[in-house]
Design a protein around this motif. Sequence first.
Motif, short mmCIF file in Angstrom:
data_model
loop_
_atom_site.label_atom_id
_atom_site.label_comp_id
_atom_site.label_asym_id
_atom_site.label_seq_id
_atom_site.Cartn_x
_atom_site.Cartn_y
_atom_site.Cartn_z
N SER A 171 0.83 -1.21 0.00
CA SER A 171 0.00 0.00 0.00
C SER A 171 0.86 1.26 0.00
CB SER A 171 -0.94 0.00 1.22
OG SER A 171 -1.91 -1.02 1.10
N SER A 172 1.97 1.22 0.72
CA SER A 172 2.84 2.40 0.77
C SER A 172 3.51 2.64 -0.58
CB SER A 172 3.90 2.24 1.88
OG SER A 172 4.70 1.09 1.65
N GLN A 173 3.92 1.57 -1.26
CA GLN A 173 4.51 1.73 -2.59
C GLN A 173 3.51 2.31 -3.58
OE1 GLN A 173 5.88 -2.28 -3.30
NE2 GLN A 173 7.96 -1.84 -2.60
N ALA A 174 2.26 1.82 -3.52
CA ALA A 174 1.22 2.34 -4.41
C ALA A 174 0.93 3.81 -4.11
CB ALA A 174 -0.06 1.51 -4.27
N LEU A 175 0.95 4.17 -2.81
CA LEU A 175 0.69 5.55 -2.43
C LEU A 175 1.78 6.47 -2.97
CD1 LEU A 175 -0.73 7.82 -0.86
CD2 LEU A 175 0.56 7.13 1.16
N PHE A 176 3.05 6.10 -2.76
CA PHE A 176 4.14 6.98 -3.19
C PHE A 176 4.27 7.00 -4.72
CE2 PHE A 176 5.67 6.23 1.24
CZ PHE A 176 5.56 7.55 1.64
N LEU A 177 3.87 5.92 -5.38
CA LEU A 177 3.85 5.93 -6.84
C LEU A 177 2.82 6.94 -7.34
CD1 LEU A 177 4.92 4.61 -9.46
CD2 LEU A 177 3.03 2.98 -9.29
N SER A 178 1.63 6.93 -6.74
CA SER A 178 0.59 7.89 -7.15
C SER A 178 0.98 9.31 -6.77
CB SER A 178 -0.76 7.52 -6.52
OG SER A 178 -0.75 7.69 -5.12
#
Length: 482
Positions: free
Chosen positions: A59-66
């Motif tokens: 979830s953190s990777q998806a957040l920082f990607l967005s």
Amino acid sequence: MPEFFSFISEMLWGSLMLYLLLAAGIWFVFRSKFIPFRLIGDFYQNLKSSRTQSGGLTSSQALFLSLAGRMGTGNVAGVALAIAAGGPGAIFWMWVSAIVSMVISFAECTLAQLYKERDASQQFRGGPAWYMARGLGMRWMGVLFSLFLLLTYGLLFNTIQANSVARAVHYAWNIPEWYTGLFLAGMLLLLITRGLKDIARFMQWVVPVMAFAWVAMSIGIGIDNITHFPAMLAGIVKSAFGWQEAASGAMGYTLSQALTSGFQRSMYSNEAGLGSTPNAAAAAASWPPHPAAQGFVQMVGVVVDTFLICTASAFILLLADNNQTDNAVKGIEIVQQAMVSLTGQWGASFVAVIIFMFAFNSIATNYVYAENNLIFLRINNKRNRRLLRVGIVVMIFIGSQLRIPLLWHITDVIMAFMAITNLTAILLLSPVLSIVAADYLRQRKLGVIPVFNASRYPEINRQLSPGAWDSATEKPVNNRNY
């Protein structure tokens, strides 16, 4: 021709998009029974519980990607344009728009998680094109959206990012624009050939550092100019409602300009409703295993983008009292001039570094979104990926050297069509969103980990990709954690 597209762009963004965004946000607040605001604190638990799972980003990777996609040149130069067009009051309406956008982001990212599927390498994929095809049964609509996204995020939008970077670097160090364009393109090629997971890991480390640096600089400048803060905040509020111009009879026009500029720049910056960030949200193997969990996480991206990054830019501009600009090209230079007046000559270099990294991260994420939609269109072969990368390099090089108003006006128009298509889809899917949000709330009230059991909802289950959401038993959890 540029005048024609400029007219269409002003019509779409100046009225239709404003009302559509506002109406969609209010509609989703009620359809979700205020759940995004009632349980907004869940984002922390969901982010903290994030874990690596087969085929998905955390979830953190998806957040920082967005966030990398959101935090582009619009967070700096775009804010200057908003203030120039609508006065300091545009910042107030940017904040209001962000509150509305949070709910829209929750809706589109929850739906993207719900309708995700695995690609040939078992990586989770999804986004607006998928929930249009699976949720609405309108693959043609998903194809149309994917084409819009490929044109804007895959190619055209990158010219604006590259131009701002080249201008900022030239202003700070007098380096020729084409040098900057070549360097930016070369660095991006090294990253985007690594694949989704490597790009996401890179963003997980770089984005927080760049965001912290920009916000910390703004706070430092604010402390140094603390005596000017009350007048600045009062000016924002007065300008937002046209009180300063009421005596001259210009209140209505000024209010309209501030509101329009604030909403437009907020949507440009946080991208809620455009349908870009759901492409990142769908790639996550969300924990707890419930679509709404990723919706809460991605909502925070709007908060960080608008209330922190854009606000930091606005405060620097307003405290410098040097925010007059008339076009996109000069926007970044005005920010550099403001920084120089507040900190000294080194401020221009600091802005150049920040804007380079913001644009670099944003263009890399744009590539991820474009490649994701190549998969939906079933044309994700080696040749087409190479063509996309070549196209990105060419557009960066063109954008770094030339200002082409026609390309930028076309980009504005296509982005508006892209947003209209996406907002239409999520409004049509609002009954599904209501069911998913209520399911999350029900389990939270029971004190168990929210787990999405698709078999409870046969009509939705028939639309889902096999294996994306396996049936699971609700498991108890300590109430202190949920």
